[in-house]
Motif scaffolding. Sequence first.
Motif, PDB file in Angstrom:
ATOM      1  N   ARG A   5       0.826  -1.211   0.000  1.00  0.00           N
ATOM      2  CA  ARG A   5       0.000   0.000   0.000  1.00  0.00           C
ATOM      3  C   ARG A   5       0.862   1.263   0.000  1.00  0.00           C
ATOM      4  N   PRO A  37      -2.509  -0.338  -3.931  1.00  0.00           N
ATOM      5  CA  PRO A  37      -3.604   0.530  -3.504  1.00  0.00           C
ATOM      6  C   PRO A  37      -3.044   1.815  -2.899  1.00  0.00           C
ATOM      7  N   GLU A  69      -3.793   5.212  -0.329  1.00  0.00           N
ATOM      8  CA  GLU A  69      -4.590   5.882   0.698  1.00  0.00           C
ATOM      9  C   GLU A  69      -4.085   7.313   0.838  1.00  0.00           C
ATOM     10  N   VAL A  76      -6.224   0.517  -9.680  1.00  0.00           N
ATOM     11  CA  VAL A  76      -6.010   0.211  -8.271  1.00  0.00           C
ATOM     12  C   VAL A  76      -7.039   0.959  -7.425  1.00  0.00           C
ATOM     13  N   GLU A  77      -7.221   0.502  -6.201  1.00  0.00           N
ATOM     14  CA  GLU A  77      -8.142   1.167  -5.277  1.00  0.00           C
ATOM     15  C   GLU A  77      -7.477   2.419  -4.706  1.00  0.00           C
ATOM     16  N   THR A 113      -8.330   5.480  -1.905  1.00  0.00           N
ATOM     17  CA  THR A 113      -9.222   5.978  -0.864  1.00  0.00           C
ATOM     18  C   THR A 113      -8.670   7.268  -0.287  1.00  0.00           C
TER      19      THR A 113
END
Length: 296
Positions: A8, A36, A38, A83-84, A86
């Motif tokens: 991440r 991912p 964040e 990709v994610e 957030t």
Amino acid sequence: MSTAAIGRIVVGYDGSEPADAALERSLGLAARLGSPVEVVTSWRWPITWSTLPVANSWSPLHDAEEIRQQAVDLIERHGPLPVEVTTRSAEGGTPEVLLDAASDAGLLVVGSRGRGGFRGLLLGSVSAACIQHATCPVLVDRGRAATGTDDSGASGAGGAVVVGVDGSPESGRALRFAITLARGLGLPVRTITTWQWPEALNRDEPPFDHWSPEQDALSTASPALDAAEDLIDDDVDVTSDLVEGRPAEVLLDASRDAALLVLGSRGLGGFRGLLVGSVTQECAQHASCPVVVHRS
């Protein structure tokens, strides 16, 4: 996409231009690495206030949410990502929030300075705190225009991932991380080991006929290169250069054409307990490309 090469990616975002550059860089890296992302924005009440303001007045949380939305808008301009991604706002001091968020991350990305940094500031207090205390590698993005940008998010299209290698355990681990990163990005790796004649010695009259600082540097760096040998295969091209000069100057010169500069947090000259060595600090402040400080 296959499992992320580095895990991440956490991005510190405060709405400043360096933060925009850091987020842009992170999205490009994540798309290539399959990681991912964040995005974290921090907020807290000013410590000088004795009482909280009345309802319906200003709040730092409201400001943070506006900044977070700015990040969302930037992300959406990229279109669909593989990709994610957030975003969130967290209460607390910025260094503490980012260090906590990145405690189990593969990479923490920060701009070189934030909204509180005065013009001309080379490295802000938040980015400095992160490279000193993060438990994962930290990428410091200076947000400078590069000679080119590819879709990896790394500056200097066609450039290599440059790694400073001095034989210290930290530089060996930095090299392993750089190879993993370069493989995911499809970039070559260039290791650089520097050497200098001791200032007290006459170059023409070395104290021992069989000794030279060049060969000494090569033999010193060999353990770090050997420690990464198991990661080297046809998927990544690794070259090694032995360059005469002061370490920081040589690495800064190499950063002009590099995609990324990867360094251990401290080298052979660092005393026990030193958080970040002088070479790493100088490169983080002056490099022409993003700098990754590998903490171990």
